[in-house]
Design a protein around this motif. Sequence first.
Motif, PDB file in Angstrom:
ATOM      1  N   SER A  47       0.855  -1.193   0.000  1.00 52.61           N
ATOM      2  CA  SER A  47       0.000   0.000   0.000  1.00 52.61           C
ATOM      3  C   SER A  47       0.887   1.237   0.000  1.00 52.61           C
ATOM      4  O   SER A  47       1.975   1.230   0.583  1.00 52.61           O
ATOM      5  N   ARG A  49      -1.022   4.869  -0.581  1.00 57.24           N
ATOM      6  CA  ARG A  49      -1.987   5.871  -0.125  1.00 57.24           C
ATOM      7  C   ARG A  49      -2.641   5.512   1.208  1.00 57.24           C
ATOM      8  O   ARG A  49      -2.721   6.336   2.120  1.00 57.24           O
ATOM      9  N   GLU A 142      -8.755  -2.089   3.396  1.00 50.33           N
ATOM     10  CA  GLU A 142      -9.116  -2.851   2.194  1.00 50.33           C
ATOM     11  C   GLU A 142      -9.068  -4.327   2.579  1.00 50.33           C
ATOM     12  O   GLU A 142      -8.076  -4.816   3.095  1.00 50.33           O
ATOM     13  N   HIS A 147     -13.399  -1.910   0.091  1.00 51.37           N
ATOM     14  CA  HIS A 147     -12.365  -0.919   0.408  1.00 51.37           C
ATOM     15  C   HIS A 147     -13.081   0.336   0.940  1.00 51.37           C
ATOM     16  O   HIS A 147     -13.177   1.365   0.255  1.00 51.37           O
ATOM     17  N   LEU A 280      -6.369   4.762  -7.781  1.00 49.33           N
ATOM     18  CA  LEU A 280      -4.915   4.662  -7.896  1.00 49.33           C
ATOM     19  C   LEU A 280      -4.380   3.481  -7.052  1.00 49.33           C
ATOM     20  O   LEU A 280      -4.990   3.172  -6.046  1.00 49.33           O
ATOM     21  N   PRO A 281      -3.293   2.837  -7.431  1.00 52.64           N
ATOM     22  CA  PRO A 281      -2.451   3.152  -8.576  1.00 52.64           C
ATOM     23  C   PRO A 281      -3.139   2.817  -9.908  1.00 52.64           C
ATOM     24  O   PRO A 281      -3.970   1.917  -9.953  1.00 52.64           O
ATOM     25  N   ARG A 307      -7.922  11.056   1.065  1.00 55.72           N
ATOM     26  CA  ARG A 307      -7.864   9.841   1.887  1.00 55.72           C
ATOM     27  C   ARG A 307      -7.555  10.184   3.350  1.00 55.72           C
ATOM     28  O   ARG A 307      -8.025   9.512   4.267  1.00 55.72           O
TER      29      ARG A 307
HETATM   30  N1   CP Z   1      -6.123   3.361  -3.409  1.00 57.58           N
HETATM   31  C1   CP Z   1      -5.351   2.686  -2.557  1.00 57.58           C
HETATM   32  O1   CP Z   1      -5.830   1.949  -1.685  1.00 57.58           O
HETATM   33  O2   CP Z   1      -4.011   2.883  -2.738  1.00 57.58           O
HETATM   34  P1   CP Z   1      -2.863   2.046  -2.030  1.00 57.58           P
HETATM   35  O3   CP Z   1      -2.992   0.626  -2.537  1.00 57.58           O
HETATM   36  O4   CP Z   1      -1.578   2.689  -2.456  1.00 57.58           O
HETATM   37  O5   CP Z   1      -3.062   2.099  -0.554  1.00 57.58           O
END
Ligand code: CP
Length: 321
Positions: A47, A49, A142, A147, A280-281, A307
């Motif tokens: 992860s 973000r 998530e 999520h 994203l990503p 976020r």
């Molecule tokens: N959108 C999201 O959950 O990004 P990461 O997987 O980078 O946490």
Amino acid sequence: MKNFISAHDVKNIDSLVQAALAYKADPFKDKKLGADKRIGMLFLNPSMRTRLSTQIAAQNLGAEAIVFNVDKEGWALEFEEEAIMSGSKVEHVKDAAPIMGNYFDILCIRTFPGLKNKEEDYSELYINQFVKYSGIPVVSLESSTLHPLQSLTDIITISETLGFPRLEIKRRPKIVLTWAPHVKALPQAVANSFSQWINAWGQADFVITHPEDYELDEQFTKGATITHNQDEALKDADFVYVKNWSTFTDYGKIYCNDPEWMLTQEKLKATNNGKVMHCLPVRRNVELSDEILDSPSSIVTREASNRVWAAQAVLAELLKK
Ligand code: CP
């Protein structure tokens, strides 16, 4: 709110949106709320973000966030009840989770599905076992099928773009979730979760478009209009949420990867100056074109930045309890 696992854990989504936007306006207004509190953040998968935004959110509230990359640094955990642990799993969640429950005030967990066994993934065994055995509030960063912090962020971003509070609602916005091509079989979690939250929010005309064979689980999509005609779906859309997911019915497969499903500026012309979103990503020029991502139509950076405020609103509500 006892845990934050799905939209069903939230009584009033708009209140949470309001709380998040208040934190955006004044990030440190509750900096004493988390004093002497510890938030455990367990990652069984990568992860960027989710990890950083939740850590920042905890810090804004004055709480300490401790990150533990279970997949790389911890003992391999067994989740099955009554397992005979003669294989590679070293510790049962039944033993590990109560200890974490004593170390922390809130436990946050990220875990992805295996995409091999639908029943196993959709039983949400990993996160449910932490809820069962930790004895403290659990926040999903998530899970196999959902999520929620991403979806709350998405509604915050949509609300902010529309202007919040919408005292004079002239027209319900049209929100379109469109499937996009990808090189890998990805979970359905973001698409499931976005559908669940937009339906629970109930303030938009919601359309889902995808190629045949990419139907999502009806428990999340019920209430949305579903079409295989992307051009038709995009007409007059105010928001276009782009996301790939693998097949749900014949589980975890890639059937169609037609590049024609990638959103382009030409397709976007059919929308109502639609704003483009993605969790994203993103795989540039596979899922979404450069021309869109680098244009004013894209609000993905603001979405990802929001976020922090979603995580802060959720952690604050749990800390207040
Ligand atoms: N959108 C999201 O959950 O990004 P990461 O997987 O980078 O946490």
